[in-house]
Design a protein around this motif. Structure first.
Motif, PDB file in Angstrom:
ATOM      1  N   THR B 172       0.827  -1.207   0.000  1.00 14.87           N
ATOM      2  CA  THR B 172       0.000   0.000   0.000  1.00 14.87           C
ATOM      3  C   THR B 172       0.863   1.259   0.000  1.00 14.87           C
ATOM      4  O   THR B 172       0.571   2.215  -0.716  1.00 14.87           O
ATOM      5  CB  THR B 172      -0.921   0.011   1.236  1.00 14.87           C
ATOM      6  OG1 THR B 172      -1.605  -1.234   1.313  1.00 14.87           O
ATOM      7  CG2 THR B 172      -1.923   1.118   1.148  1.00 14.87           C
ATOM      8  N   TYR B 173       1.963   1.257   0.798  1.00 15.43           N
ATOM      9  CA  TYR B 173       2.833   2.438   0.800  1.00 15.43           C
ATOM     10  C   TYR B 173       3.327   2.736  -0.614  1.00 15.43           C
ATOM     11  O   TYR B 173       3.361   3.877  -1.051  1.00 15.43           O
ATOM     12  CB  TYR B 173       4.069   2.233   1.696  1.00 15.43           C
ATOM     13  CG  TYR B 173       3.771   2.042   3.155  1.00 15.43           C
ATOM     14  CD1 TYR B 173       2.558   2.415   3.711  1.00 15.43           C
ATOM     15  CD2 TYR B 173       4.740   1.495   3.990  1.00 15.43           C
ATOM     16  CE1 TYR B 173       2.305   2.230   5.050  1.00 15.43           C
ATOM     17  CE2 TYR B 173       4.499   1.305   5.332  1.00 15.43           C
ATOM     18  CZ  TYR B 173       3.276   1.675   5.860  1.00 15.43           C
ATOM     19  OH  TYR B 173       3.047   1.483   7.184  1.00 15.43           O
ATOM     20  N   ASP B 175       1.966   1.818  -3.417  1.00 18.89           N
ATOM     21  CA  ASP B 175       0.845   2.300  -4.224  1.00 18.89           C
ATOM     22  C   ASP B 175       0.615   3.788  -3.994  1.00 18.89           C
ATOM     23  O   ASP B 175       0.362   4.535  -4.940  1.00 18.89           O
ATOM     24  CB  ASP B 175      -0.437   1.533  -3.856  1.00 18.89           C
ATOM     25  CG  ASP B 175      -0.476   0.147  -4.478  1.00 18.89           C
ATOM     26  OD1 ASP B 175       0.407  -0.142  -5.308  1.00 18.89           O
ATOM     27  OD2 ASP B 175      -1.371  -0.633  -4.130  1.00 18.89           O
ATOM     28  N   VAL B 176       0.718   4.201  -2.724  1.00 17.62           N
ATOM     29  CA  VAL B 176       0.524   5.613  -2.409  1.00 17.62           C
ATOM     30  C   VAL B 176       1.533   6.463  -3.169  1.00 17.62           C
ATOM     31  O   VAL B 176       1.189   7.459  -3.795  1.00 17.62           O
ATOM     32  CB  VAL B 176       0.652   5.867  -0.885  1.00 17.62           C
ATOM     33  CG1 VAL B 176       0.641   7.357  -0.582  1.00 17.62           C
ATOM     34  CG2 VAL B 176      -0.472   5.171  -0.131  1.00 17.62           C
ATOM     35  N   THR B 177       2.795   6.031  -3.172  1.00 14.23           N
ATOM     36  CA  THR B 177       3.816   6.819  -3.871  1.00 14.23           C
ATOM     37  C   THR B 177       3.543   6.839  -5.371  1.00 14.23           C
ATOM     38  O   THR B 177       3.773   7.844  -6.033  1.00 14.23           O
ATOM     39  CB  THR B 177       5.232   6.262  -3.633  1.00 14.23           C
ATOM     40  OG1 THR B 177       5.321   4.959  -4.216  1.00 14.23           O
ATOM     41  CG2 THR B 177       5.539   6.179  -2.152  1.00 14.23           C
ATOM     42  N   ARG B 178       3.043   5.736  -5.902  1.00 12.19           N
ATOM     43  CA  ARG B 178       2.802   5.704  -7.345  1.00 12.19           C
ATOM     44  C   ARG B 178       1.601   6.572  -7.719  1.00 12.19           C
ATOM     45  O   ARG B 178       1.643   7.279  -8.722  1.00 12.19           O
ATOM     46  CB  ARG B 178       2.594   4.259  -7.813  1.00 12.19           C
ATOM     47  CG  ARG B 178       3.896   3.462  -7.803  1.00 12.19           C
ATOM     48  CD  ARG B 178       3.705   2.087  -8.393  1.00 12.19           C
ATOM     49  NE  ARG B 178       3.274   2.154  -9.780  1.00 12.19           N
ATOM     50  CZ  ARG B 178       2.659   1.136 -10.390  1.00 12.19           C
ATOM     51  NH1 ARG B 178       2.389   0.029  -9.726  1.00 12.19           N
ATOM     52  NH2 ARG B 178       2.302   1.249 -11.639  1.00 12.19           N
ATOM     53  N   ILE B 179       0.542   6.493  -6.915  1.00 13.88           N
ATOM     54  CA  ILE B 179      -0.633   7.323  -7.186  1.00 13.88           C
ATOM     55  C   ILE B 179      -0.247   8.798  -7.175  1.00 13.88           C
ATOM     56  O   ILE B 179      -0.729   9.593  -7.959  1.00 13.88           O
ATOM     57  CB  ILE B 179      -1.739   7.030  -6.136  1.00 13.88           C
ATOM     58  CG1 ILE B 179      -2.490   5.756  -6.504  1.00 13.88           C
ATOM     59  CG2 ILE B 179      -2.700   8.197  -6.009  1.00 13.88           C
ATOM     60  CD1 ILE B 179      -3.453   5.906  -7.666  1.00 13.88           C
ATOM     61  N   HIS B 180       0.680   9.152  -6.256  1.00  4.36           N
ATOM     62  CA  HIS B 180       1.097  10.545  -6.167  1.00  4.36           C
ATOM     63  C   HIS B 180       2.279  10.851  -7.079  1.00  4.36           C
ATOM     64  O   HIS B 180       2.876  11.902  -6.976  1.00  4.36           O
ATOM     65  CB  HIS B 180       1.418  10.915  -4.715  1.00  4.36           C
ATOM     66  CG  HIS B 180       0.206  10.978  -3.841  1.00  4.36           C
ATOM     67  ND1 HIS B 180      -0.709  11.984  -3.920  1.00  4.36           N
ATOM     68  CD2 HIS B 180      -0.260  10.134  -2.896  1.00  4.36           C
ATOM     69  CE1 HIS B 180      -1.684  11.777  -3.056  1.00  4.36           C
ATOM     70  NE2 HIS B 180      -1.441  10.652  -2.427  1.00  4.36           N
ATOM     71  N   ARG B 181       2.632   9.917  -7.949  1.00  8.43           N
ATOM     72  CA  ARG B 181       3.676  10.108  -8.966  1.00  8.43           C
ATOM     73  C   ARG B 181       4.961  10.633  -8.334  1.00  8.43           C
ATOM     74  O   ARG B 181       5.557  11.603  -8.801  1.00  8.43           O
ATOM     75  CB  ARG B 181       3.177  11.068 -10.035  1.00  8.43           C
ATOM     76  CG  ARG B 181       1.868  10.603 -10.691  1.00  8.43           C
ATOM     77  CD  ARG B 181       1.036  11.748 -11.213  1.00  8.43           C
ATOM     78  NE  ARG B 181       1.744  12.524 -12.210  1.00  8.43           N
ATOM     79  CZ  ARG B 181       1.815  12.211 -13.490  1.00  8.43           C
ATOM     80  NH1 ARG B 181       1.217  11.122 -13.924  1.00  8.43           N
ATOM     81  NH2 ARG B 181       2.475  12.955 -14.322  1.00  8.43           N
ATOM     82  N   VAL B 182       5.403   9.959  -7.275  1.00  5.60           N
ATOM     83  CA  VAL B 182       6.583  10.406  -6.529  1.00  5.60           C
ATOM     84  C   VAL B 182       7.848   9.909  -7.229  1.00  5.60           C
ATOM     85  O   VAL B 182       7.902   8.779  -7.700  1.00  5.60           O
ATOM     86  CB  VAL B 182       6.524   9.860  -5.082  1.00  5.60           C
ATOM     87  CG1 VAL B 182       7.752  10.276  -4.307  1.00  5.60           C
ATOM     88  CG2 VAL B 182       5.263  10.352  -4.391  1.00  5.60           C
TER      89      VAL B 182
ATOM     90  N   LEU C  59      -2.171   1.478 -11.669  1.00  8.83           N
ATOM     91  CA  LEU C  59      -1.240   0.770 -10.777  1.00  8.83           C
ATOM     92  C   LEU C  59      -0.931  -0.611 -11.344  1.00  8.83           C
ATOM     93  O   LEU C  59       0.005  -1.275 -10.914  1.00  8.83           O
ATOM     94  CB  LEU C  59      -1.854   0.618  -9.378  1.00  8.83           C
ATOM     95  CG  LEU C  59      -1.882   1.862  -8.505  1.00  8.83           C
ATOM     96  CD1 LEU C  59      -2.636   1.601  -7.218  1.00  8.83           C
ATOM     97  CD2 LEU C  59      -0.460   2.330  -8.201  1.00  8.83           C
ATOM     98  N   PRO C  77      -0.108   5.874 -13.206  1.00  8.35           N
ATOM     99  CA  PRO C  77      -1.107   6.681 -12.512  1.00  8.35           C
ATOM    100  C   PRO C  77      -1.073   8.114 -13.033  1.00  8.35           C
ATOM    101  O   PRO C  77      -0.017   8.761 -13.010  1.00  8.35           O
ATOM    102  CB  PRO C  77      -0.654   6.608 -11.047  1.00  8.35           C
ATOM    103  CG  PRO C  77       0.017   5.294 -10.941  1.00  8.35           C
ATOM    104  CD  PRO C  77       0.716   5.100 -12.265  1.00  8.35           C
ATOM    105  N   PHE C  85      -7.195   3.972   0.401  1.00  8.46           N
ATOM    106  CA  PHE C  85      -6.880   2.546   0.464  1.00  8.46           C
ATOM    107  C   PHE C  85      -7.611   1.839   1.593  1.00  8.46           C
ATOM    108  O   PHE C  85      -7.928   2.448   2.620  1.00  8.46           O
ATOM    109  CB  PHE C  85      -5.378   2.355   0.646  1.00  8.46           C
ATOM    110  CG  PHE C  85      -4.573   2.892  -0.499  1.00  8.46           C
ATOM    111  CD1 PHE C  85      -4.199   2.066  -1.543  1.00  8.46           C
ATOM    112  CD2 PHE C  85      -4.203   4.227  -0.541  1.00  8.46           C
ATOM    113  CE1 PHE C  85      -3.467   2.552  -2.604  1.00  8.46           C
ATOM    114  CE2 PHE C  85      -3.475   4.727  -1.602  1.00  8.46           C
ATOM    115  CZ  PHE C  85      -3.104   3.887  -2.635  1.00  8.46           C
ATOM    116  N   PHE C  91       1.702   6.651   6.340  1.00  9.72           N
ATOM    117  CA  PHE C  91       3.070   6.338   6.719  1.00  9.72           C
ATOM    118  C   PHE C  91       3.209   6.463   8.237  1.00  9.72           C
ATOM    119  O   PHE C  91       2.967   7.532   8.783  1.00  9.72           O
ATOM    120  CB  PHE C  91       4.055   7.264   6.016  1.00  9.72           C
ATOM    121  CG  PHE C  91       4.011   7.129   4.524  1.00  9.72           C
ATOM    122  CD1 PHE C  91       4.349   5.920   3.907  1.00  9.72           C
ATOM    123  CD2 PHE C  91       3.612   8.174   3.728  1.00  9.72           C
ATOM    124  CE1 PHE C  91       4.298   5.781   2.536  1.00  9.72           C
ATOM    125  CE2 PHE C  91       3.555   8.042   2.345  1.00  9.72           C
ATOM    126  CZ  PHE C  91       3.900   6.845   1.753  1.00  9.72           C
TER     127      PHE C  91
END
Lengths: 255, 278, 284
Positions: B172-173, B175-182, C59, C77, C85, C91
């Protein structure tokens, strides 16, 4: 079998094989370039290994080490298991000894070896004591934690069914504690091996550790590497045994 | 007869079952009394037993206490303490940096793991003190041999724990970075590294004890200046009480450094929840 | 008054399919999500709802078909998409404020510049006073509020929710459903809401995409036709019950069973025109 998993498996396998080959080639090349007394090649090491197998040196050392290790581990297991159960079921004793147990656990046991040597001298039993000292703690700690973590609910179940104390031990406490004890055994197997080598080094210089020391005194790098290889195999085998024991007894435990 | 057995059974059941309920923590004062009496008991048994049954040069509690002034007045004692503990400290620092980098690489890059994993696993499984003789050949009877031993002992649990820990960075972490295009480097510094930190600390916890073993064994073998050598020399020259003090210093160092790490973690990383050691 | 078909959809899913090796998870999925609309995706567990969602937001790569977000094909994305989620994904090493700011700070915005918006969102989701707390100090419901605030902080045109309330207890779930509807009322985002709870799908959705079968495909798309704002009383309306019963039978229908699939589909059908009228919440 679909193509994707096949490719994945091939890649994993080639990683392992490549890793082993890379290590072997590096060992061979460095050993060939470096002076003999600094590092020896894989082929020289294996040749030396074959030699000490044939002339019986390795066999004698293995047998000596194995005896002390086995006896030490048996004692460590008994002391650890009974001590752990005792501490788990006797709260006052547990609280009273806790700070000293922490201190003893933090003590590098090798530091005690010179004292043992002065007290007990050379020979078989001092070595056994060293192995016990190295190995009993993980069994004790894990057994205690396990036996202590039995949920009151399980004991209540036993009580509701009017189980006798002897049967509570047999059907609840011991089966519940056994997987924890086996986790301790797995950790102890490795620590006992450290104790065995240390005892060989600093008490009567025989066994595998003794061979290592005498080889280093002769600057016989090939023999040192060969023995280290043997010890590595023993270490890995013990770890596999420990894992198998733990998994076997922990079938019902999740995670 | 039957009634008798029944009553007896009931009381026995009650005893076992009541133990968990009874395990409410006693008061602090009661605890301290227990600790003190247990400690006193251990010391008395040690003192009396060894006075009666062991040669006079064997260490006893009273002897050790009386030896404290001698040890502290000994001009080589504090340099020896500094030498060993300094080396352990230095070795731990090297091991933290190297172990974190190697562990992260192994945890996040499957190819690195495939090649290095089995070597780390093998080294982690064997008694590393077996390598000391080899190190004496490579580094001579020098402090470098000791430092190498400390680093080798300490680095493995850190590598192992960090690799395990960063392998299971919660999907999930990521995924979060990918969704936010980090950016990838922000993922490493902002997610993978902090995620691995509890595992670095779990590894470090194991590393401290192993580093001390490595240091003492290296000193026993090489006889370079340090606490291990101080212990060995004093025991051999029948000054066991002095040697006991040196051993206690080692134990105190181990306990203090762990306490300091705990303190630093509690102050500096308020989010930290300990992980199970691998 | 514009009809639904005339609006350019925010999300356009076109004949989407996903396979893992031999196993087909879903196939031939097509639907749109219009601006300002909530589309619930519902189906039995294991039907690939989450996989579908992950394909939609980039994703995961679909095996077949395409997804357009704001008219642009999705590969990775895209910009302007935010996600909430199931297990929050906060975090643990960041404070609540830093977590909410993540979408901004991860792009190089300083915490200071992000502060006003972070404050506004924390207020919106009702987490005032917990800015400096760490996630482990908060209950699951509060953590998910923070997760929602983090998603909204980037002012997304598309908000996707992956079973956002599934990990929460029933009471918290009830509260957060209505909270989400209230907060959504203040935004203009299109929302895709994946859930395995049929009640939740009906309560949240303007339309419901029903997945079923193995491999799963779309069984039906239902217009819920209950006007916003919705509240606790919505679940007591006849319309809610009608739609819920229809969806329930569609989802729970057993393949092996001989009972026919719901044939009273007409009962839930309503004219798009009347839907707009009933809605009274014009997104045009």
């Amino acid at each position: 079998m679909n193509r994707r998993t096949t490719r994945h498996r091939l890649r994993v396998l080639s990683g392992y094989v490549g890793g082993v080959l890379l290590g072997a080639v590096l060992w061979q090349v460095i050993g060939t370039i470096a002076p003999h007394e600094v590092f020896d090649s894989l082929s020289d090491t294996l040749a030396r290994l074959w030699q000490i197998i044939l002339d019986g040196t390795l066999g004698t050392a293995l047998w000596t080490s194995f005896q002390t290790y086995l006896v030490g581990m048996v004692f460590a297991l008994i002391i650890g298991a009974f001590g752990g159960l005792l501490l788990a079921r006797r709260q006052l004793l547990r609280i009273a000894l806790e700070p000293y147990a922490i201190a003893l656990y933090a003590t590098p046991m090798v530091g005690i070896i010179p004292f043992l040597l002065a007290l007990l001298g050379f020979g078989f039993w001092p070595k056994v004591v060293v192995i016990i000292l190295f190995a009993f703690f993980p069994v004790l700690l894990n057994t205690q934690r396990g036996a202590q973590s039995i949920s009151p609910e399980l004991l209540d179940v036993a009580r509701v069914y009017r189980t006798r104390e002897r049967d509570i031990w047999r059907h609840v406490i011991l089966p519940y504690t056994l997987p924890f004890l086996m986790t301790g055994v797995r950790q102890s197997l490795a620590r006992g091996l450290v104790g065995m080598i240390a005892a060989d080094f600093f008490l009567s210089s025989d066994g595998l550790g003794g061979l290592l020391i005498t080889a280093s005194e002769r600057f016989d790098t090939a023999e040192m590497l060969a023995i280290t290889l043997v010890i590595t195999v023993i270490g890995l085998a013990l770890m596999a045994i420990g894992r198998a024991l733990e998994n076997h007894f922990a079938r019902w435990r999740v995670g | 007869m039957t009634t008798n057995t029944k009553t007896a059974t009931r009381t026995r059941i009650a005893r076992v079952s009541s133990t968990p309920q009874a395990s409410t923590t006693p008061s602090r004062r009661k605890k301290i009394t227990l600790w003190a009496s247990a400690g006193l008991g251990i010391l008395v048994v040690w003192q009396v037993g060894f006075t009666l049954f062991a040669p006079a040069y064997i260490a006893t509690p009273i002897g050790a206490i009386l030896a404290i002034p001698t040890v502290f007045a000994d001009p080589i004692f504090f340099p020896d303490v500094a030498s060993t503990l300094g080396a352990v400290f230095e070795g731990l620092l090297i091991a933290i940096v190297a172990g974190t980098i190697i562990g992260l690489a192994m945890g996040r890059l499957p190819d690195v793991n495939r090649v290095l994993g089995m070597y780390v696993g093998a080294f982690y499984a064997i008694p590393l003190i077996a390598i000391v003789p080899l190190f004496t050949v490579w580094f001579g009877y020098t402090p470098q041999a000791r430092l190498a031993m400390i680093v080798l002992e300490a680095v493995l649990p850190i590598i192992y724990n960090v690799a395990e820990g960063s392998r299971i960075v919660s999907a999930t972490y990521l995924d979060v970075t990918r969704i936010h295009r980090v950016a990838w480097w922000r993922v490493w510094t902002g997610v993978v590294l902090p995620n691995a930190l509890p595992y670095v600390l779990a590894g470090l916890d194991l590393a401290i004890g192993r580093a001390l073993i490595g240091a003492v064994v290296a000193e026993f073998v090489t006889a370079i200046d340090g606490l291990g050598t101080y212990i060995l020399f004093n025991v051999h020259s029948f000054h066991q009480n002095e040697a006991v003090i040196a051993l206690i210093v080692v134990v105190i160092f181990a306990l203090v450094i762990r306490a300091l790490i705990n303190l630093a973690v509690r102050r500096g990383l308020p989010w930290y929840q300990p992980v199970k050691e691998a | 008054m514009p009809t639904v078909t005339e609006v350019e959809p925010m999300i356009h899913v076109d004949h989407l399919g996903k396979q893992y090796g031999e196993r087909t998870v879903f196939s031939d999925i097509s639907f749109d999500v219009n601006p300002g609309e909530i589309v619930s995706i519902v189906g039995p567990s294991g039907c690939g709802k989450t996989t579908l969602l992950r394909c939609v937001v980039g994703l995961m790569k679909p095996s077949h078909g395409t997804v357009l977000v704001s008219g642009t094909p999705v590969v990775d994305p895209p910009e302007g998409v935010a996600m909430v989620f199931q297990h929050f994904g906060l975090f643990p090493w960041k404070t609540i404020a830093a977590n909410v700011a993540y979408g901004l700070t991860a792009k190089g915005v300083s915490m200071k510049d992000a502060a006003p918006r972070v404050h506004e969102l924390i207020k919106l989701v009702g987490l005032e006073g917990f800015e400096k707390s760490y996630p482990y100090q908060l209950s699951g419901g509060m953590q998910q509020r923070a997760g929602l605030a983090r998603a909204l902080a980037v002012e997304p045109g598309v908000l996707v929710m992956d079973e956002p309330f599934a990990a929460l207890d029933a009471q918290t779930r009830d509260i957060l459903q209505l909270e989400l509807l209230r907060i959504w009322g203040t935004r203009s985002a299109a929302m895709m809401f994946v859930t395995h709870s049929i009640d939740e799908a009906v309560l949240m959705g303007d339309r419901i995409v029903i997945l079923r079968g193995r491999p799963s495909s779309i069984f039906d798309i239902v217009d819920v036709g209950i006007p916003h704002p919705r509240g606790r009383e919505t679940v007591d309306t006849d319309r809610f019950r009608t739609v819920r019963d229809y969806v329930w039978r569609a989802v729970m229908h057993d393949e092996a069973d001989d009972t026919p699939l719901p044939t009273d589909a007409d009962a839930v059908r309503i004219e798009p025109q009347s839907h707009r009228n009933m809605n009274g919440h014009d997104h045009g």
